[in-house]
Scaffold this active site. Sequence first.
Site, PDB file in Angstrom:
ATOM      1  N   GLY A   1       0.810  -1.094  -0.030  1.00 13.78           N
ATOM      2  CA  GLY A   1       0.108  -0.216  -0.225  1.00 13.78           C
ATOM      3  C   GLY A   1       1.010   1.340  -0.073  1.00 13.78           C
ATOM      4  O   GLY A   1       1.851   1.247  -0.556  1.00 13.78           O
TER       5      GLY A   1
ATOM      6  N   ARG B   1       3.670  -3.233  12.587  1.00 16.83           N
ATOM      7  CA  ARG B   1       3.075  -3.432  13.903  1.00 16.83           C
ATOM      8  C   ARG B   1       3.892  -4.418  14.698  1.00 16.83           C
ATOM      9  O   ARG B   1       4.014  -5.555  14.076  1.00 16.83           O
ATOM     10  CB  ARG B   1       1.444  -3.646  13.966  1.00 16.83           C
TER      11      ARG B   1
ATOM     12  N   GLU C   1       5.054  -3.361  22.827  1.00 12.76           N
ATOM     13  CA  GLU C   1       4.870  -2.098  23.000  1.00 12.76           C
ATOM     14  C   GLU C   1       3.901  -1.554  23.761  1.00 12.76           C
ATOM     15  O   GLU C   1       4.370  -0.205  24.640  1.00 12.76           O
ATOM     16  CB  GLU C   1       4.453  -1.634  21.534  1.00 12.76           C
TER      17      GLU C   1
ATOM     18  N   HIS D   1       9.111   3.094  17.592  1.00 13.00           N
ATOM     19  CA  HIS D   1       7.962   3.277  16.793  1.00 13.00           C
ATOM     20  C   HIS D   1       8.069   5.035  16.331  1.00 13.00           C
ATOM     21  O   HIS D   1       7.226   5.797  16.465  1.00 13.00           O
ATOM     22  CB  HIS D   1       6.611   3.510  17.655  1.00 13.00           C
TER      23      HIS D   1
HETATM   24  O1  LIG Z   1      -0.068   4.249  12.174  1.00 13.48           O
HETATM   25  C1  LIG Z   1       0.666   5.155  11.853  1.00 13.48           C
HETATM   26  O2  LIG Z   1       0.729   6.213  11.095  1.00 13.48           O
HETATM   27  C2  LIG Z   1       2.091   5.242  12.858  1.00 13.48           C
HETATM   28  O3  LIG Z   1       2.503   3.905  13.148  1.00 13.48           O
HETATM   29  C3  LIG Z   1       2.066   6.242  13.845  1.00 13.48           C
HETATM   30  O4  LIG Z   1       1.121   5.853  14.819  1.00 13.48           O
HETATM   31  P1  LIG Z   1       0.748   6.695  16.303  1.00 13.48           P
HETATM   32  O5  LIG Z   1      -0.016   8.013  15.754  1.00 13.48           O
HETATM   33  O6  LIG Z   1       0.010   5.945  17.065  1.00 13.48           O
HETATM   34  O7  LIG Z   1       2.300   7.167  16.830  1.00 13.48           O
END
Ligand SMILES: O=C(O)[C@H](O)COP(=O)(O)O
Length: 316
Positions: free
Chosen positions: A150, A229, A258, A289
């Site tokens: 994607g 993820r 996490e 992350h």
């Molecule tokens: O899904 C997303 O755009 C990123 O993993 C960031 O996620 P977050 O807004 O939960 O930090």
Amino acid sequence: MDIKILHIDSNHSLLWDQLNKAGFINHSDFKSSKEEVEAIIEGYQGIVIRSRFKIDKSFLDKATNLQFIARVGAGLESIDCEYAISKNISLIAAPEGNRNAVAEHSLGMILSLFNNLNQADAEIKSGNWNREINRGHELDGKTIGIIGYGNMGKAFAKKLQGFDVEVLCYDILNNVADANAEQVSLEELQQKTDVLSLHIPWTPETDKMINSKFIEDFKKSFWIINTSRGKNIVTADLVAAMQSGKILGAGLDVLEYEKLSFETLFNDKNTPEAFQYLMQSQNVILTPHIAGWTFESHERLAQVIVDKIKLKYNYL
Ligand SMILES: O=C(O)[C@H](O)COP(=O)(O)O
């Protein structure tokens, strides 16, 4: 009619400023609990979120006037999307806003792993000049397998174009490939891949997808990069594959653990063994992350959301 929007997470200021300028009425509430927000959500037509709490059935049942949920990011796992759609609530996300950041981070992880950058840097800074154990690998000639083609997967494939690599992609949707990757079956990807990069969402179908059986089906030893993820990988199986040499190295921006607090993770009694292994391995790079978390994406995410909300209300 006035469109009232509740922002429950902080974002780049342009989001707020431009929505205000366009005539939307914006309120923020970054601290209230889910229950407290549930008590007031009836008064809003829109909600702008990151991932602070779950927008589940109970929340949506109270959001009787909600017309859209805007997720400032890509992952939608914190929203009961099906239920929201059944209530005619539009889902707005912004993968276009951080796909470039994720692509660059993925590439950075590969180059760093291949050239032992983190380890060599740490050694020199602690007074050790080791050349042989820091001999690197080259990307040239390797096959990169992308799972999930994607926004993120495509942006990553585009970045790879300057390298002499073969880029394969696998996606559950047919005909997603562009000029930057060849779409193949999962089996073919597992046959040929030297570096696997995950760009899939976290769904019931992808949960624990990378497990020992899945890893065994790869023909060669390979490196793995995960900026998707954490729960898409069974960490204990990943670690077992690293110990056996099937996985040569890992760049992990996301972890299965996490949502555990760092206190829990570092508490001797509670630390999962697999996490300890990752923490001690030279051929593992961990980041918190942040793949999509750049200064540029902070701004771009906000702009994408503003544009999509304005488009929804035909405010061009
Ligand atoms: O899904 C997303 O755009 C990123 O993993 C960031 O996620 P977050 O807004 O939960 O930090």
